[in-house]
Enzyme design. Structure first.
Site, PDB file in Angstrom:
ATOM      1  N   GLU A  73       0.879  -1.161   0.000  1.00  0.00           N
ATOM      2  CA  GLU A  73       0.000   0.000   0.000  1.00  0.00           C
ATOM      3  C   GLU A  73       0.923   1.220   0.000  1.00  0.00           C
ATOM      4  O   GLU A  73       1.815   1.312   0.844  1.00  0.00           O
ATOM      5  CB  GLU A  73      -0.878  -0.003   1.258  1.00  0.00           C
ATOM      6  CG  GLU A  73      -1.835   1.167   1.232  1.00  0.00           C
ATOM      7  CD  GLU A  73      -2.738   1.255   2.461  1.00  0.00           C
ATOM      8  OE1 GLU A  73      -2.735   0.336   3.298  1.00  0.00           O
ATOM      9  OE2 GLU A  73      -3.437   2.282   2.554  1.00  0.00           O
ATOM     10  N   ARG A 110       5.578 -12.802   9.579  1.00  0.00           N
ATOM     11  CA  ARG A 110       6.218 -11.536   9.241  1.00  0.00           C
ATOM     12  C   ARG A 110       7.569 -11.443   9.944  1.00  0.00           C
ATOM     13  O   ARG A 110       7.826 -12.118  10.938  1.00  0.00           O
ATOM     14  CB  ARG A 110       5.334 -10.362   9.634  1.00  0.00           C
ATOM     15  CG  ARG A 110       5.025 -10.296  11.126  1.00  0.00           C
ATOM     16  CD  ARG A 110       4.054  -9.180  11.467  1.00  0.00           C
ATOM     17  NE  ARG A 110       4.703  -7.892  11.473  1.00  0.00           N
ATOM     18  CZ  ARG A 110       4.390  -6.900  10.638  1.00  0.00           C
ATOM     19  NH1 ARG A 110       3.428  -7.036   9.768  1.00  0.00           N
ATOM     20  NH2 ARG A 110       5.025  -5.751  10.706  1.00  0.00           N
ATOM     21  N   LYS A 118       4.626   0.711   9.209  1.00  0.00           N
ATOM     22  CA  LYS A 118       4.635   2.025   8.562  1.00  0.00           C
ATOM     23  C   LYS A 118       3.962   3.083   9.435  1.00  0.00           C
ATOM     24  O   LYS A 118       4.394   4.220   9.465  1.00  0.00           O
ATOM     25  CB  LYS A 118       3.939   1.934   7.198  1.00  0.00           C
ATOM     26  CG  LYS A 118       4.835   1.345   6.129  1.00  0.00           C
ATOM     27  CD  LYS A 118       4.150   1.311   4.791  1.00  0.00           C
ATOM     28  CE  LYS A 118       3.170   0.171   4.735  1.00  0.00           C
ATOM     29  NZ  LYS A 118       2.585  -0.037   3.412  1.00  0.00           N
TER      30      LYS A 118
HETATM   31  P1  ATP Z   1       3.069  -2.183   7.863  1.00  0.00           P
HETATM   32  O1  ATP Z   1       2.570  -3.051   8.972  1.00  0.00           O
HETATM   33  O2  ATP Z   1       4.494  -1.846   7.948  1.00  0.00           O
HETATM   34  O3  ATP Z   1       2.220  -1.011   7.602  1.00  0.00           O
HETATM   35  P2  ATP Z   1       1.717  -3.500   5.804  1.00  0.00           P
HETATM   36  O4  ATP Z   1       1.499  -4.944   5.850  1.00  0.00           O
HETATM   37  O5  ATP Z   1       0.561  -2.657   6.118  1.00  0.00           O
HETATM   38  O6  ATP Z   1       2.991  -3.146   6.625  1.00  0.00           O
HETATM   39  P3  ATP Z   1       1.805  -3.386   2.990  1.00  0.00           P
HETATM   40  O7  ATP Z   1       2.206  -2.260   2.129  1.00  0.00           O
HETATM   41  O8  ATP Z   1       0.394  -3.828   2.970  1.00  0.00           O
HETATM   42  O9  ATP Z   1       2.259  -3.020   4.428  1.00  0.00           O
HETATM   43  O10 ATP Z   1       2.755  -4.626   2.744  1.00  0.00           O
HETATM   44  C1  ATP Z   1       3.044  -5.158   1.478  1.00  0.00           C
HETATM   45  C2  ATP Z   1       3.438  -6.582   1.655  1.00  0.00           C
HETATM   46  O11 ATP Z   1       4.543  -6.712   2.523  1.00  0.00           O
HETATM   47  C3  ATP Z   1       2.315  -7.393   2.263  1.00  0.00           C
HETATM   48  O12 ATP Z   1       2.155  -8.569   1.492  1.00  0.00           O
HETATM   49  C4  ATP Z   1       2.761  -7.696   3.640  1.00  0.00           C
HETATM   50  O13 ATP Z   1       2.281  -8.930   4.077  1.00  0.00           O
HETATM   51  C5  ATP Z   1       4.282  -7.679   3.515  1.00  0.00           C
HETATM   52  N1  ATP Z   1       4.900  -7.273   4.771  1.00  0.00           N
HETATM   53  C6  ATP Z   1       4.661  -6.158   5.482  1.00  0.00           C
HETATM   54  N2  ATP Z   1       5.351  -6.162   6.622  1.00  0.00           N
HETATM   55  C7  ATP Z   1       6.074  -7.308   6.643  1.00  0.00           C
HETATM   56  C8  ATP Z   1       6.992  -7.903   7.566  1.00  0.00           C
HETATM   57  N3  ATP Z   1       7.333  -7.306   8.709  1.00  0.00           N
HETATM   58  N4  ATP Z   1       7.530  -9.100   7.245  1.00  0.00           N
HETATM   59  C9  ATP Z   1       7.211  -9.702   6.093  1.00  0.00           C
HETATM   60  N5  ATP Z   1       6.353  -9.213   5.191  1.00  0.00           N
HETATM   61  C10 ATP Z   1       5.788  -8.026   5.454  1.00  0.00           C
HETATM   62 MG    MG Z   2      -1.100  -4.048   4.753  1.00  0.00          MG
END
Ligand code: ATP
Ligand code: MG
Length: 562
Positions: free
Chosen positions: A35, A260, A270
């Site tokens: 995102e 994760r 984020k």
């Molecule tokens: P954040 O929690 O940092 O906001 P998010 O999951 O909301 O992360 P996205 O932009 O939706 O952020 O993430 C894109 C991809 O990265 C998703 O498929 C998510 O599962 C993966 N991802 C995000 N954080 C991690 C992590 N700590 N370890 C592994 N994969 C991750």
């Molecule tokens: Mg997300």
């Protein structure tokens, strides 16, 4: 060696099985779906390495898809930084760059289809009411009083929403599933909300936006993704995604959840990283203390080190926290091979070599990397006055201190043996401000003709030739391993490490003023450093990427012993 290095992880195992059974006719299409509401962090790198890595290994493709369904938090700056970061990591999506916003038209049609089939309704409850009606794990939810609207009324109201006739917060479109489901995600989730905001790509075309959950699975379906790999928190959303795909009668991707990445001494979210940036706790998203890809890059990490780290930690089904020391160990391993060695004195103490001719200077030859002789040699000027590290001198040496002290002989790296003959002190403070020494001309190159040994070697820089440089020494962003451990009423930011950045004025070897931003070095005995983008030939700036001290390999050895 970790398990991941010796065996295939479970995600790859599932894909190999699917290929054997012909489930997707041997196709493998994955995606990385960020995102665009912030910069990528090292957790995302794990997902990128996994998705792009799988695509490469199985001769498939990996799409880069921006899940841009929320116009209020998303910005073009993020879209650009994400692409730059994925490329920097060494991955290429080729033609396969997509946006969930490209599917807004299709998603609207899917929603209409659900209404027509009696599977979705327009609800007038407020956000708070919806939450209240949802119930909790212990109690079933309560049905919305608007749940039984006719298909015609729902269609008309949804069109009104779409036409911008309804105000924000007055209506939502909800799926009609089961308010008593033990899975809260299935309690009539919201599919569309009214949001009169400008979208970074669709502008003002849409006054309504699909919820992430309504967009995600269908986007996978539209793109013919075979394996939709995501983090564990989406396990409970899978039944909902399946419900949508089944009700719409469209192609199913296989969702696979993995744990994760969590790292000690930092936060990987984020939402939190944004706070650190916006509230000025760090100097932007690429602050070298940040766990963002751009922060790591500015800190001097190599893409290879990040990728090796991701290989090493592997992919598992259970959440855990990885020690930051493992990331740093992997980094050192890579930097050790590629970094030329140079000399820099971070906390200078002047040494006057009294029997060395005044005005003379000579070239000292030094190898650039003892680990890789193909990196050649360089010559460094030596003269009568040199800087050594303050720490390399003790007026009263404790046991096991083998460096300079009054009367003692040590080696100046690759140059000469010197013996300390005198100490000059500041009259008022009593602090040592200069040393006097003699050198042995028969020890050129740092070895004696008579086979005499010295135990200590110091790095040095000639005073007349030294370059002044700003050196930024970084430490963990947080003082606690787990920044979430805070007293009652506290906040993760209470655990920020007040000494995460220390700036020192150093004396570095001549020539380093010409190094370009991004160039990496090992400063002998001090660690690995990179030239910062702020650096100019007139005012060089170096970031310490990582110290030499290697806590991980020590821990690893003691683990093996124990
Ligand atoms: P954040 O929690 O940092 O906001 P998010 O999951 O909301 O992360 P996205 O932009 O939706 O952020 O993430 C894109 C991809 O990265 C998703 O498929 C998510 O599962 C993966 N991802 C995000 N954080 C991690 C992590 N700590 N370890 C592994 N994969 C991750
Ligand atoms: Mg997300």
């Amino acid at each position: 060696m970790t398990q991941a290095e010796t065996s295939v992880d479970f995600v790859r195992g599932i894909i190999a099985d699917d290929n054997r059974s012909g489930k997707f006719d041997g196709r493998v299409i994955t995606r990385f779906p960020p995102e665009p509401n912030g910069y990528l962090h090292i957790g995302h790198a794990k997902s990128i390495c996994l998705n792009f890595g799988i695509a490469a290994e199985f001769d498939g493709a990996c799409n880069l898809r921006f899940d841009d369904t929320n116009p209020s938090k998303e910005e073009v700056e993020y879209v650009e930084s994400i692409q730059e970061d994925v490329r920097w990591l060494g991955f290429d999506w080729g033609q396969n760059l997509f946006y969930a916003s490209d599917y807004f038209g299709q998603l609207y049609e899917y929603a209409t289809q659900l209404i027509e089939n009696g599977k979705a309704y327009v609800c007038d409850l407020t956000g708070d009411e919806i939450r209240e009606y949802r119930g909790n794990l212990a109690e079933p939810g309560k049905e919305s009083p608007y749940r039984d609207r006719s298909v015609e009324e729902n269609l008309w109201l949804f069109q009104q929403m779409r036409a911008g006739e309804s105000d924000e917060g007055t209506h939502t479109l909800r799926a009609k599933i089961d308010m008593a489901s033990p899975n809260l995600n299935l309690r009539d989730p919201v599919l569309y909300r009214i949001q009169k905001e400008t979208h970074h790509r669709t502008g003002d075309e849409w006054p309504i936006y699909p919820m992430y959950d309504f967009a995600h699975g269908q986007s996978d379906s539209i793109e013919n993704i075979t394996h939709s790999v995501c983090t564990l928190e989406f396990e409970d959303h899978r039944p909902l995604y399946d419900w949508f795909l089944d009700e719409l009668g469209i192609y199913h991707s296989q969702q696979i959840e993995f744990a994760r990445l969590n790292l000690t001494y930092t936060v990987l979210s984020k939402r939190r990283l944004i706070q650190l940036v916006e509230e000025g706790y760090v100097n932007g998203w690429d602050d070298p203390r940040m766990p963002t890809i751009s922060g790591l890059r500015r800190r001097g990490y190599t893409p290879e080190a990040v990728r090796n780290f991701c290989d090493r930690i592997g992919v598992a089904k259970r959440d855990n926290t990885v020690d930051m020391a493992l990331l740093e160990y992997t980094l050192r391993e890579d930097l050790n091979k590629r970094s030329p060695r140079v000399m820099s004195v971070l906390d200078p103490l002047k040494v006057v070599i009294e029997n060395y001719p005044e005005g003379k200077s000579e070239k000292i030859v030094s190898v650039n990397n003892p680990e890789d002789m193909s990196m050649g040699e360089r010559s460094i000027p030596f003269s009568r006055t040199v800087y050594i590290e303050k720490d390399d001198f003790r007026e009263e040496p404790p046991p096991k201190f083998y460096r300079l002290s009054p009367g003692r002989e040590v080696r100046l790296k690759d140059a000469y043996y010197i013996t300390c003959t005198g100490v000059v002190k500041d009259e008022t403070t009593g602090k040592v401000i200069e040393l006097r020494a003699t050198y042995d001309p028969e020890t050129y190159g740092g070895t004696s003709v008579d086979g005499r040994k010295v135990r200590g070697t110091s790095h040095w820089v000639s005073v007349d030739h030294a370059v002044d440089a700003e050196v930024r020494i970084y430490d963990h962003l947080f003082a606690k391993e787990d920044p979430d451990v805070v007293p009652e009423g506290g906040d993760f930011k209470d655990n920020l490490n007040s000494e995460s950045l220390v700036v020192v004025s150093a004396k570095v070897e001549p020539g380093l003023d010409k190094a370009k931003p991004g160039e990496r070095f090992q400063f002998l005995r001090q660690g690995y450093f990179v030239v910062d983008p702020d650096s100019t030939p007139e005012a060089p700036v170096f970031n310490r990427t990582v110290a030499l001290r290697d806590t991980w390999s020590r821990m690893d050895q003691s683990r093996k012993k124990g």
